[in-house]
Motif scaffolding. Structure first.
Motif, PDB file in Angstrom:
ATOM      1  N   HIS A  33       0.662  -1.305   0.211  1.00 30.92           N
ATOM      2  CA  HIS A  33      -0.171   0.125  -0.001  1.00 30.92           C
ATOM      3  C   HIS A  33       0.898   1.333   0.087  1.00 30.92           C
ATOM      4  N   GLU A  42      -4.525   1.582   7.068  1.00 33.96           N
ATOM      5  CA  GLU A  42      -6.018   1.087   7.179  1.00 33.96           C
ATOM      6  C   GLU A  42      -6.491   1.324   5.500  1.00 33.96           C
ATOM      7  N   GLU A  43      -6.006   2.308   4.863  1.00 36.61           N
ATOM      8  CA  GLU A  43      -6.395   2.075   3.336  1.00 36.61           C
ATOM      9  C   GLU A  43      -6.195   0.993   2.566  1.00 36.61           C
ATOM     10  N   SER A  60      -5.437  -1.901   3.766  1.00 39.37           N
ATOM     11  CA  SER A  60      -6.319  -3.110   4.218  1.00 39.37           C
ATOM     12  C   SER A  60      -7.557  -2.995   3.575  1.00 39.37           C
ATOM     13  N   GLN A  61      -8.184  -1.900   3.450  1.00 42.07           N
ATOM     14  CA  GLN A  61      -9.446  -1.619   2.938  1.00 42.07           C
ATOM     15  C   GLN A  61      -9.598  -2.081   1.279  1.00 42.07           C
ATOM     16  N   MET A  62      -8.361  -1.559   0.697  1.00 41.60           N
ATOM     17  CA  MET A  62      -8.198  -1.619  -0.861  1.00 41.60           C
ATOM     18  C   MET A  62      -7.856  -3.191  -1.176  1.00 41.60           C
ATOM     19  N   TRP A  63      -7.090  -3.882  -0.173  1.00 42.00           N
ATOM     20  CA  TRP A  63      -6.803  -5.416  -0.428  1.00 42.00           C
ATOM     21  C   TRP A  63      -8.040  -6.046  -0.077  1.00 42.00           C
ATOM     22  N   ASN A  64      -8.867  -5.846   0.923  1.00 38.19           N
ATOM     23  CA  ASN A  64     -10.198  -6.641   1.010  1.00 38.19           C
ATOM     24  C   ASN A  64     -11.042  -6.492  -0.014  1.00 38.19           C
ATOM     25  N   ARG A  65     -11.185  -5.251  -0.602  1.00 36.83           N
ATOM     26  CA  ARG A  65     -12.155  -4.835  -1.630  1.00 36.83           C
ATOM     27  C   ARG A  65     -11.879  -5.789  -2.864  1.00 36.83           C
TER      28      ARG A  65
END
Length: 188
Positions: free
Chosen positions: A44, A52-53, A55-60
């Motif tokens: 990231h 945090e961003e 992690s959100q990008m990975w999960n999405r």
């Protein structure tokens, strides 16, 4: 002999695949050299994201990252097929989330990796992964992640790191290309 393999960034080039997807999704042109210079698993920061961003990008993006055109490393499929042909047992031990386990196994079969359901382990954290590796009493284990590899250094197994920019510091034999495995095994 019993051979254990991590999947992501050991047999398949997942992080680089994700890097290319991020460039496309974010309409960026981050140079590949920055990716290859990373000294950590997470990608990231080179996209100017916080943890945090990222992690959100990975999960999405998991669906795309896991199940689209992620390539196997050169000679990985052929090497594992040869191991199985030679009578060795192949085990996969991945920390991929439980909800992705069955589809990951199917995807691996579609890619022509030799997979037996009873030798495919998933849905665990790194600590549990280490316990499974020990319980299986593997002869050889291959992974990319320093946290897993360092925990296994004192075990009675032949341990190899799939060479990555973030694990070059490890005092563990490194494998750069899967075509090297036959020569490494002949030296043992």
């Amino acid at each position: 002999m019993k051979f254990g393999f991590d999947i992501d960034d050991t047999l398949i080039n997942l992080r680089e695949h994700a890097f290319r997807l991020y460039n496309k999704k974010l309409n960026r042109d981050v140079h590949i050299d920055l990716f290859h210079a990373l000294n950590k698993v997470e990608i990231h920061e080179i996209f100017d994201m916080t943890a945090e961003e990222g992690s959100q990008m990975w999960n999405r993006s998991l669906e795309e990252i896991y199940y689209t055109s992620c390539p196997a490393y050169p000679d990985a499929v052929e090497t594992l097929q040869q191991l199985e042909k030679d009578g060795h047992e192949i085990y996969y031990i991945t920390a991929r989330p439980k909800e992705h386990g069955e589809r990951t196994m199917e995807w691996m079969i579609e890619q022509s990796f030799p997979v037996h359901k009873e030798r495919f382990f998933y849905g665990m954290n790194d600590e549990d992964k280490v316990h499974i590796i020990k319980e299986l009493e593997l002869d050889y284990y291959f992974d990319d992640k320093p946290a897993v590899l360092e925990t296994l250094k004192d075990c009675q197994l032949n341990l190899f790191a799939k060479a990555q920019s973030y694990n070059k510091h490890l005092a563990i034999p490194q494998i750069t290309n899967w075509s090297e495995l036959a020569d490494l095994l002949n030296k043992e």
